[in-house]
Design a protein around this motif. Structure first.
Motif, mmCIF file in Angstrom:
data_model
loop_
_atom_site.group_PDB
_atom_site.id
_atom_site.type_symbol
_atom_site.label_atom_id
_atom_site.label_comp_id
_atom_site.label_asym_id
_atom_site.label_seq_id
_atom_site.Cartn_x
_atom_site.Cartn_y
_atom_site.Cartn_z
ATOM 1 N N GLU A 73 0.972 -1.206 -0.040
ATOM 2 C CA GLU A 73 0.070 0.159 -0.050
ATOM 3 C C GLU A 73 0.819 1.447 -0.039
ATOM 4 O O GLU A 73 0.417 2.182 -0.739
ATOM 5 N N GLU A 76 1.887 1.847 -3.429
ATOM 6 C CA GLU A 76 0.794 2.197 -4.355
ATOM 7 C C GLU A 76 0.520 3.833 -4.191
ATOM 8 O O GLU A 76 0.309 4.364 -5.232
ATOM 9 N N HIS A 80 1.205 6.485 -7.031
ATOM 10 C CA HIS A 80 0.149 7.060 -7.540
ATOM 11 C C HIS A 80 0.262 8.818 -7.226
ATOM 12 O O HIS A 80 0.156 9.398 -8.389
ATOM 13 N N LEU A 88 -4.013 9.193 -3.154
ATOM 14 C CA LEU A 88 -4.643 7.961 -3.479
ATOM 15 C C LEU A 88 -5.930 7.926 -2.696
ATOM 16 O O LEU A 88 -5.965 8.120 -1.504
ATOM 17 N N HIS A 92 -9.296 3.052 -3.182
ATOM 18 C CA HIS A 92 -8.227 2.078 -3.863
ATOM 19 C C HIS A 92 -7.843 1.134 -2.720
ATOM 20 O O HIS A 92 -7.578 1.413 -1.655
#
Length: 92
Positions: A73, A76, A80, A88, A92
């Motif tokens: 995470e 990500e 992002h 984010l 998501h």
């Protein structure tokens, strides 16, 4: 050489003024380095500043009622933010 995931897992050990440079395409497994350079190390591309990554992860956590992001995470959220100049979304 460490991966982006490795660097994000050891973020507190990185200099706040450091710049994160992973290889493209940016993924958790991208080879990465932290440096205080204006020019990226050979084969690597600028992602974000270490202090900005801290901010991105703090926002991720605050938007999720204080949850701590997993390693995946973190990657990500940071990728992002670097790609879209936006945090984010919670969906998501």
């Amino acid at each position: 050489m460490p991966t982006l995931l490795d660097l994000l897992q050891s973020l507190d050990e990185q200099p706040p003024e450091g710049l994160i440079y992973p290889a493209k395409p940016w993924t958790a497994a991208s080879v990465a380095a932290v440096a205080a350079l204006d020019e990226p190390p050979p084969g690597l591309d600028y992602l974000l500043e270490v202090d900005l990554v801290h901010d991105v992860l703090e926002v991720w956590s605050s938007w999720r009622d204080g949850a701590r992001p997993s390693a995946a995470e973190k990657c990500e959220a940071v990728i992002h933010y670097a790609a879209y100049d936006a945090y984010l979304d919670v969906s998501h």
